[in-house]
Motif scaffolding. Structure first.
Motif, PDB file in Angstrom:
ATOM      1  N   LYS A 168       0.995  -0.881  -0.046  1.00 59.87           N
ATOM      2  CA  LYS A 168      -0.048   0.124  -0.486  1.00 59.87           C
ATOM      3  C   LYS A 168       1.065   1.279  -0.200  1.00 59.87           C
ATOM      4  O   LYS A 168       0.194   2.350  -1.067  1.00 59.87           O
ATOM      5  N   ALA A 169       1.974   1.295   0.669  1.00 55.61           N
ATOM      6  CA  ALA A 169       2.790   2.716   0.851  1.00 55.61           C
ATOM      7  C   ALA A 169       3.378   2.519  -0.690  1.00 55.61           C
ATOM      8  O   ALA A 169       3.667   4.037  -0.698  1.00 55.61           O
ATOM      9  N   GLN A 220       2.045   1.985  -3.698  1.00 54.14           N
ATOM     10  CA  GLN A 220       1.907   2.245  -4.536  1.00 54.14           C
ATOM     11  C   GLN A 220       1.121   3.608  -4.044  1.00 54.14           C
ATOM     12  O   GLN A 220       1.001   4.857  -5.040  1.00 54.14           O
ATOM     13  N   ILE A 221       1.361   4.226  -2.622  1.00 48.24           N
ATOM     14  CA  ILE A 221       0.482   5.387  -2.906  1.00 48.24           C
ATOM     15  C   ILE A 221       1.795   6.291  -3.412  1.00 48.24           C
ATOM     16  O   ILE A 221       2.418   7.465  -4.122  1.00 48.24           O
ATOM     17  N   ASN A 222       2.781   5.843  -2.918  1.00 49.58           N
ATOM     18  CA  ASN A 222       4.114   6.433  -3.219  1.00 49.58           C
ATOM     19  C   ASN A 222       4.157   6.950  -4.501  1.00 49.58           C
ATOM     20  O   ASN A 222       4.603   7.453  -5.175  1.00 49.58           O
ATOM     21  N   ALA A 253       2.125   6.932  -6.953  1.00 45.11           N
ATOM     22  CA  ALA A 253       1.334   7.793  -7.234  1.00 45.11           C
ATOM     23  C   ALA A 253       1.145   8.742  -7.540  1.00 45.11           C
ATOM     24  O   ALA A 253       1.288   9.436  -8.268  1.00 45.11           O
ATOM     25  N   SER A 254       1.339   8.934  -5.988  1.00 42.51           N
ATOM     26  CA  SER A 254       2.739  10.892  -6.022  1.00 42.51           C
ATOM     27  C   SER A 254       3.468  10.829  -7.024  1.00 42.51           C
ATOM     28  O   SER A 254       3.145  12.257  -6.984  1.00 42.51           O
TER      29      SER A 254
END
Length: 326
Positions: A205-206, A208-210, A212-213
């Motif tokens: 999750k982290a 994917q968040i990074n 996407a960011s």
């Protein structure tokens, strides 16, 4: 009971002893420890009682438990004479009487419990025997202080079965402990897998968040760079000889595009005048001019009649387009 002393008129009674004196065959008094005087011939010492704690071995005897197991059991009895008068005149032989009472009471108490409880409840069994003896020996002037079971002999077959029972109980406990250890191990492994999956999902999750960011930041940076490039290009086109520079850029892109033909796919769509670079540049500049031409501002409250609408000026086609149209 010790040997009876003779009446010597002057007597010295030892400590922790009681001498019972009869006068002319009848109880007279009990001599206290120390110096005492008696009348010869009339007074006679008939009993000597020890006031110390007496230890008596109870002989081995057989007893049947509640579950019909015959045991050979013996014990030790601790008692004390509390009343020399009752001990002298209440029973013929106090020690023998107490010993027999202890044996019968022990058989009676063993018959009330099973074999397993004989070993587990020895303290309560001893206490029960002492209470029973004290109730019966109160008229004898004797107090039973405690009773201890010394040895318990079990028949050989019963001993073998008890040994087998003990071994089975030990195997049972070992199996239970092993199963509990296996269960704890499985729980720990499952808990470890669970925590690992949770941590892996949180890491994904982290990530994917990074990602996407980062992609969003990259899109914003590219958009800003493109906007700045468009602004710079627009500013350059408004300058002197800007059209010529635009024509040169279009021509370079045209040549670069033709250099990549037939590299990715086998299907190629070509215009009719592929070799006429001037015509392609002219068309591109015409499209650019049409898009950038400012629109005429209409009057807010005045409309021209249809007859007064000016006709659009005639535009001459470039020489290359004229040749293409002919």
């Amino acid at each position: 009971m010790s040997a009876l002393p003779f009446n010597t008129v002057v007597l010295f009674v030892p400590q922790q002893e009681a001498w019972v004196v009869e006068r002319m065959g009848r109880f007279h008094r009990i001599l206290d420890p120390g110096l005492n005087f008696l009348i010869p011939v009339l007074d006679k010492i008939c009993y000597v009682q020890s006031l110390k704690e007496i230890v008596i071995d109870v002989p081995e005897q057989s007893a049947v438990t509640l579950d019909n197991v015959t045991l050979q059991i013996d014990g030790v009895l601790y008692l004390r004479i509390m009343d020399p008068y009752k001990a002298s005149y209440g029973v013929e032989d106090p020690e023998y009487a107490v010993t027999q009472l202890a044996q019968t009471t022990m058989r009676s108490e063993l018959g009330k419990i099973s074999l397993d409880k004989v070993f587990r409840e020895r303290e309560s069994l001893n206490a029960g025997i002492v209470d029973a003896i004290n109730q019966a020996a109160d008229d004898w002037g004797i107090q039973c202080l405690r009773y201890e079971i010394k040895n318990i002999h079990v028949p050989p077959r019963v001993k073998e079965s008890m040994q087998m029972q003990v071994e089975a109980e030990r195997r049972k406990r070992a199996t239970v402990l092993e199963s509990e250890g296996t269960r704890e191990s499985a729980i720990n492994v499952a808990e470890g897998h669970k925590q690992a999956q949770i941590l892996a999902s949180e890491a994904q999750k982290a990530e994917q968040i990074n990602k996407a960011s980062g992609e969003a930041s990259a899109i914003l940076v590219r958009a800003k760079a493109k906007a700045e490039a468009i602004e710079l290009l627009a500013a350059a086109l408004t300058k002197h000889n800007g059209n010529a520079a635009a024509s040169l850029s279009v021509a370079e892109q045209y040549v670069n595009a033709f250099s990549h033909l037939a590299k990715d796919t086998n299907t190629i769509l070509l215009p009719a005048n592929t070799g006429d670079i001037t015509s392609m540049v002219t068309q591109a500049l015409g499209i650019y001019g049409a898009l950038t031409k400012p629109h005429a501002v209409k009057a807010p409250e005045a409309t021209l009649p249809a007859s007064d609408v000016p006709e659009p000026p005639s535009q001459e086609l470039p020489e290359s387009q004229q040749r293409q149209a002919s």
